[in-house]
Design an enzyme around this catalytic site. Sequence first.
Site, PDB file in Angstrom:
ATOM      1  N   SER A   1       0.749  -1.169  -0.061  1.00 16.37           N
ATOM      2  CA  SER A   1      -0.226  -0.075   0.124  1.00 16.37           C
ATOM      3  C   SER A   1       0.872   1.105  -0.002  1.00 16.37           C
ATOM      4  CB  SER A   1      -1.056   0.014   1.068  1.00 16.37           C
ATOM      5  OG  SER A   1      -2.154   0.860   0.980  1.00 16.37           O
TER       6      SER A   1
ATOM      7  N   ASP B   1      -9.603  -5.587  -4.487  1.00 17.12           N
ATOM      8  CA  ASP B   1      -8.939  -4.260  -3.724  1.00 17.12           C
ATOM      9  C   ASP B   1     -10.006  -3.164  -3.333  1.00 17.12           C
ATOM     10  OD1 ASP B   1      -7.376  -2.333  -2.396  1.00 17.12           O
ATOM     11  OD2 ASP B   1      -5.748  -3.300  -3.169  1.00 17.12           O
TER      12      ASP B   1
ATOM     13  N   HIS C   1      -7.384  -5.944  -0.156  1.00 19.83           N
ATOM     14  CA  HIS C   1      -6.242  -4.914  -0.083  1.00 19.83           C
ATOM     15  C   HIS C   1      -5.370  -5.522   1.131  1.00 19.83           C
ATOM     16  CE1 HIS C   1      -3.845  -1.286  -0.326  1.00 19.83           C
ATOM     17  NE2 HIS C   1      -4.008  -1.077   1.009  1.00 19.83           N
TER      18      HIS C   1
END
Length: 273
Positions: A95, A224, A253
Amino acid sequence: MPYVTTSDGTEIYYTDSGSGRPIVLSHGWPLSSDAWQVEIKRFADAGYRVVAHDRRGHGLSSKTYAGNDMTTYARDLAAVVEHLDLHDVVLVGHSTGGGEVVRYAAQFADGRVAKVVTAGAVPPIMVKSESNPEGTPIEAFDDIRASVLKDRSQFWKDLAVPFYGFNRDGAEVSQGAIDDFWRQGMLVNLAAAYDCVKAFSETDQNADLAAIDVPILIAQGEDDQIVPIADAALKAIEIVSHGTLKTYPGAPHGIFGDYQDALDADILAFVAD
């Protein structure tokens, strides 16, 4: 506890486990190096030296008001790598951490990096603009900032649900994962949590991706809900020179459950190749 003090006096906490070729892990927002506990053990057990740090403002690192931007994050990572004198490094970023390792590899690596892995990473850029019409509207990030400012404790609990895909039909919900997400989120000081939203959403990393000259594995869950795959991995793979794309049907995610098992196996295979 092991810390590195950066040039601006920020103390960056890190863990250092195992021995062998170094794998350096960079966590997502609003988490900490604790998010990597499974990977730390798995990768160390596989014969690697595994280093994971807490981004400034996060975890056990200094609670910072300044420097909550992608370039400073990358410089902080450089401080950890240089302090430990690591070479032939495999960088792994999730991320926001994916943005951090991409910027580090592109601008600060100084020949120390051999491979890069990103998972659900924010590059090339998340926010919608004339040059990125498929991006996420700025209003969505404004809403995140407002929620963090108003009641971050409740927001972390709410965010954990789509983060791990627990809102999908048939999902096996882990209250423990939600609680741990909240625990890690509450360690971030408010200024760092707030400013990091701009860092992960508005930092243009097209040039960073193009500058990476080592093999890069770009991984992402196809479901995601936090970083849309069409504006992330599917774009990034078209920019890098030595990229491999790996997507995971139905995966969220957050790195958890079956997705975590598959991703970790793919990372180890990529490192060993």
